[in-house]
Write a protein that holds these residues in place. Structure first.
Motif, PDB file in Angstrom:
ATOM      1  N   ALA A  25       8.911  -5.146  -6.995  1.00  0.00           N
ATOM      2  CA  ALA A  25       9.188  -5.190  -7.887  1.00  0.00           C
ATOM      3  C   ALA A  25       8.299  -4.649  -8.743  1.00  0.00           C
ATOM      4  CB  ALA A  25       9.289  -6.076  -8.412  1.00  0.00           C
ATOM      5  N   TYR A  26       7.071  -4.262  -7.711  1.00  0.00           N
ATOM      6  CA  TYR A  26       5.208  -4.027  -7.929  1.00  0.00           C
ATOM      7  C   TYR A  26       5.621  -1.887  -8.132  1.00  0.00           C
ATOM      8  CZ  TYR A  26       2.185  -8.268  -8.192  1.00  0.00           C
ATOM      9  OH  TYR A  26       2.199  -8.699  -8.222  1.00  0.00           O
ATOM     10  N   ILE A  27       6.301  -2.038  -7.454  1.00  0.00           N
ATOM     11  CA  ILE A  27       6.206  -0.321  -6.941  1.00  0.00           C
ATOM     12  C   ILE A  27       7.262   0.621  -8.025  1.00  0.00           C
ATOM     13  CG2 ILE A  27       8.048   1.098  -5.372  1.00  0.00           C
ATOM     14  CD1 ILE A  27       7.209  -0.358  -3.077  1.00  0.00           C
ATOM     15  N   ALA A  28       8.539  -0.027  -8.475  1.00  0.00           N
ATOM     16  CA  ALA A  28       9.533  -0.064  -9.410  1.00  0.00           C
ATOM     17  C   ALA A  28       8.444  -0.407 -10.373  1.00  0.00           C
ATOM     18  CB  ALA A  28      10.828  -1.082  -9.989  1.00  0.00           C
ATOM     19  N   SER A  29       7.864  -1.235 -10.382  1.00  0.00           N
ATOM     20  CA  SER A  29       7.267  -1.157 -11.962  1.00  0.00           C
ATOM     21  C   SER A  29       6.238   0.437 -12.426  1.00  0.00           C
ATOM     22  CB  SER A  29       6.237  -1.858 -12.371  1.00  0.00           C
ATOM     23  OG  SER A  29       5.589  -1.900 -13.363  1.00  0.00           O
ATOM     24  N   ALA A  30       5.552   0.340 -10.784  1.00  0.00           N
ATOM     25  CA  ALA A  30       4.972   1.914 -11.735  1.00  0.00           C
ATOM     26  C   ALA A  30       5.311   2.970 -10.935  1.00  0.00           C
ATOM     27  CB  ALA A  30       4.092   1.817  -9.666  1.00  0.00           C
ATOM     28  N   LYS A 280       1.448   5.964  -2.787  1.00  0.00           N
ATOM     29  CA  LYS A 280       1.362   7.246  -3.361  1.00  0.00           C
ATOM     30  C   LYS A 280      -0.354   7.292  -3.743  1.00  0.00           C
ATOM     31  CE  LYS A 280       1.991   9.323  -8.131  1.00  0.00           C
ATOM     32  NZ  LYS A 280       3.059   9.199  -9.294  1.00  0.00           N
ATOM     33  N   GLN A 281      -0.655   5.933  -3.695  1.00  0.00           N
ATOM     34  CA  GLN A 281      -2.432   6.365  -4.024  1.00  0.00           C
ATOM     35  C   GLN A 281      -2.941   5.353  -2.743  1.00  0.00           C
ATOM     36  OE1 GLN A 281      -3.882   5.620  -7.809  1.00  0.00           O
ATOM     37  NE2 GLN A 281      -2.435   6.445  -9.163  1.00  0.00           N
ATOM     38  N   ILE A 282      -4.125   5.931  -2.592  1.00  0.00           N
ATOM     39  CA  ILE A 282      -4.609   5.065  -1.340  1.00  0.00           C
ATOM     40  C   ILE A 282      -6.106   4.036  -2.223  1.00  0.00           C
ATOM     41  CG2 ILE A 282      -5.206   6.819   0.071  1.00  0.00           C
ATOM     42  CD1 ILE A 282      -7.604   7.003  -0.688  1.00  0.00           C
ATOM     43  N   GLY A 283      -6.490   2.371  -1.121  1.00  0.00           N
ATOM     44  CA  GLY A 283      -6.618   1.888  -1.820  1.00  0.00           C
ATOM     45  C   GLY A 283      -8.017   1.173  -1.577  1.00  0.00           C
ATOM     46  N   ARG A 284      -8.499   0.696  -0.518  1.00  0.00           N
ATOM     47  CA  ARG A 284      -9.199   0.640   0.177  1.00  0.00           C
ATOM     48  C   ARG A 284      -9.934   1.772   0.619  1.00  0.00           C
ATOM     49  NH1 ARG A 284     -13.758  -3.012   1.122  1.00  0.00           N
ATOM     50  NH2 ARG A 284     -12.788  -4.401  -0.059  1.00  0.00           N
ATOM     51  N   THR A 285     -11.134   2.585   0.691  1.00  0.00           N
ATOM     52  CA  THR A 285     -11.287   3.467   1.651  1.00  0.00           C
ATOM     53  C   THR A 285     -12.513   3.401   2.743  1.00  0.00           C
ATOM     54  OG1 THR A 285     -12.789   4.386  -0.519  1.00  0.00           O
ATOM     55  CG2 THR A 285     -10.311   5.389   0.331  1.00  0.00           C
ATOM     56  N   SER A 286     -13.383   1.751   2.278  1.00  0.00           N
ATOM     57  CA  SER A 286     -14.009   1.689   3.189  1.00  0.00           C
ATOM     58  C   SER A 286     -14.834   0.446   3.312  1.00  0.00           C
ATOM     59  CB  SER A 286     -15.561   2.673   2.352  1.00  0.00           C
ATOM     60  OG  SER A 286     -17.241   2.235   3.789  1.00  0.00           O
ATOM     61  N   GLY A 287     -15.279   0.077   4.321  1.00  0.00           N
ATOM     62  CA  GLY A 287     -15.538  -1.440   4.772  1.00  0.00           C
ATOM     63  C   GLY A 287     -16.374  -1.929   3.440  1.00  0.00           C
ATOM     64  N   GLN A 288     -17.102  -0.481   2.583  1.00  0.00           N
ATOM     65  CA  GLN A 288     -18.884  -1.157   1.706  1.00  0.00           C
ATOM     66  C   GLN A 288     -17.841  -1.149   0.365  1.00  0.00           C
ATOM     67  OE1 GLN A 288     -22.181  -1.772   2.834  1.00  0.00           O
ATOM     68  NE2 GLN A 288     -20.798  -2.399   4.567  1.00  0.00           N
TER      69      GLN A 288
END
Length: 319
Positions: A25-30, A280-288
């Motif tokens: 549902a989150y994906i459908a909304s986006a 489609k988009q990336i989330g966290r890219t670093s442990g910082q």
């Protein structure tokens, strides 16, 4: 037509199926595949309460849903639950009433907690185990339970702080009795600085803590701000976060946790959770990275969990 009460609904509920449906549902909304009306918000300031009416339709699903949910936050002191409400489902083909789910707010509470767990799983560090929960109400309890159930291989330690210290003690006892590792904390500032994950679950109208306390690598899931005037996080923390994620940008920037930062910076950049879940988009890219997700609650979640109950009821009739 289905007409189910809360015990019947709970008996039909299946966690993994519902998680899958809410994630989609989150994906459908986006992706723009959800029709949703403006949120109706009623405030009862004298009674410390509010009511939300949300409605929507996910493309190619069997029903559209209207959800009524209220929160009267002084109710626990009266021996009453703070949440109440119901879900109404109608055929997307004929408009006929398909179901009245008299859930007393349980489905809203559960879909909110599942949403928080999904967002935390996708945005927190892979080694994150120290979870600070701010608040001690229904949502605080469900956030812990759903996060642990969604990620059973992770040994979470739940640290609980609430403005009502006795309520925090009750929640700690309840979580420990159900197999979770929970303690209460008295110094919120210290707890914030030690947390890998922070989950805020209050109805606060001002920041719960000062800026500069959240350490690098922390993930914050903000649940409480769901109408104009509510705020749980410091504005500067939101403005300087490595990544700001929300369930729906129009709600988040208008009346969610990000509303205050948006008023200071109209160009504030946010990413919808569905885009991260779809890849489609990336989330966290670093442990910082410091990542924040603002969940205002969207109609797509209500549709997903309502349809899951309707389908489960249909299956039980055929067995």
């Amino acid at each position: 037509m289905l007409d189910l009460d809360k015990p019947q609904i709970i008996n039909l509920f299946e966690f993994d199926t519902t998680v899958h449906r809410i994630l989609n549902a989150y994906i459908a909304s986006a992706q723009g595949n959800v029709q949703t009306g403006d949120v109706v918000h009623l405030a009862f300031s004298d009674e410390n309460g509010d009511c939300h009416v949300k409605s929507g339709y996910i493309k190619d699903t069997a029903s559209y849903v209207i959800k009524i949910a209220s929160g009267f936050y002084d109710n626990p002191a009266k021996g009453l639950p703070s949440s109440n409400g119901m879900m109404l489902a109608f055929s997307a083909t004929t408009g006929e009433t398909l179901a009245i789910l008299r859930d007393e707010g349980w489905l809203t509470d559960m879909r909110t907690a599942i949403g928080g767990a999904i967002a935390t799983r996708v945005l927190a560090r892979a080694d994150a185990t120290e979870v600070l929960i701010i608040g001690a109400g229904i949502q605080a309890r469900l956030q812990a339970i759903c996060l642990a159930q969604l990620m059973p291989d992770r040994a979470f330690n739940f640290h609980i702080w609430a403005r009502n210290a006795s309520a925090a003690q009750v929640l700690k006892t309840d979580l420990n009795a159900t197999g979770h590792n929970a303690i209460t904390v008295s110094d919120l500032n210290v707890a914030i600085g030690q947390a890998d994950i922070i989950m805020t679950t209050t109805n606060s109208t001002k920041p719960l803590f000062a800026d500069g306390l959240v350490r690098k690598g922390c993930h914050v899931t903000a649940i409480g701000a769901d109408c104009p005037g509510k705020q749980e996080l410091p504005t500067k923390l939101v403005a300087t976060a490595s990544l700001r994620v929300c369930d729906m940008a129009s709600q988040s920037l208008n009346h969610g946790e990000f509303q205050t930062a948006c008023r200071s910076d109209a160009s504030l950049q946010v990413t919808e959770l569905g885009h991260i879940l779809s890849g489609k988009q990336i989330g966290r890219t670093s442990g910082q990275d410091i990542t924040i997700v603002d969940l205002t609650g969207i109609a797509a979640q209500d549709i997903a969990i309502t349809q899951a109950i309707i389908d489960a009821a249909s299956c039980s009739k055929t067995q």
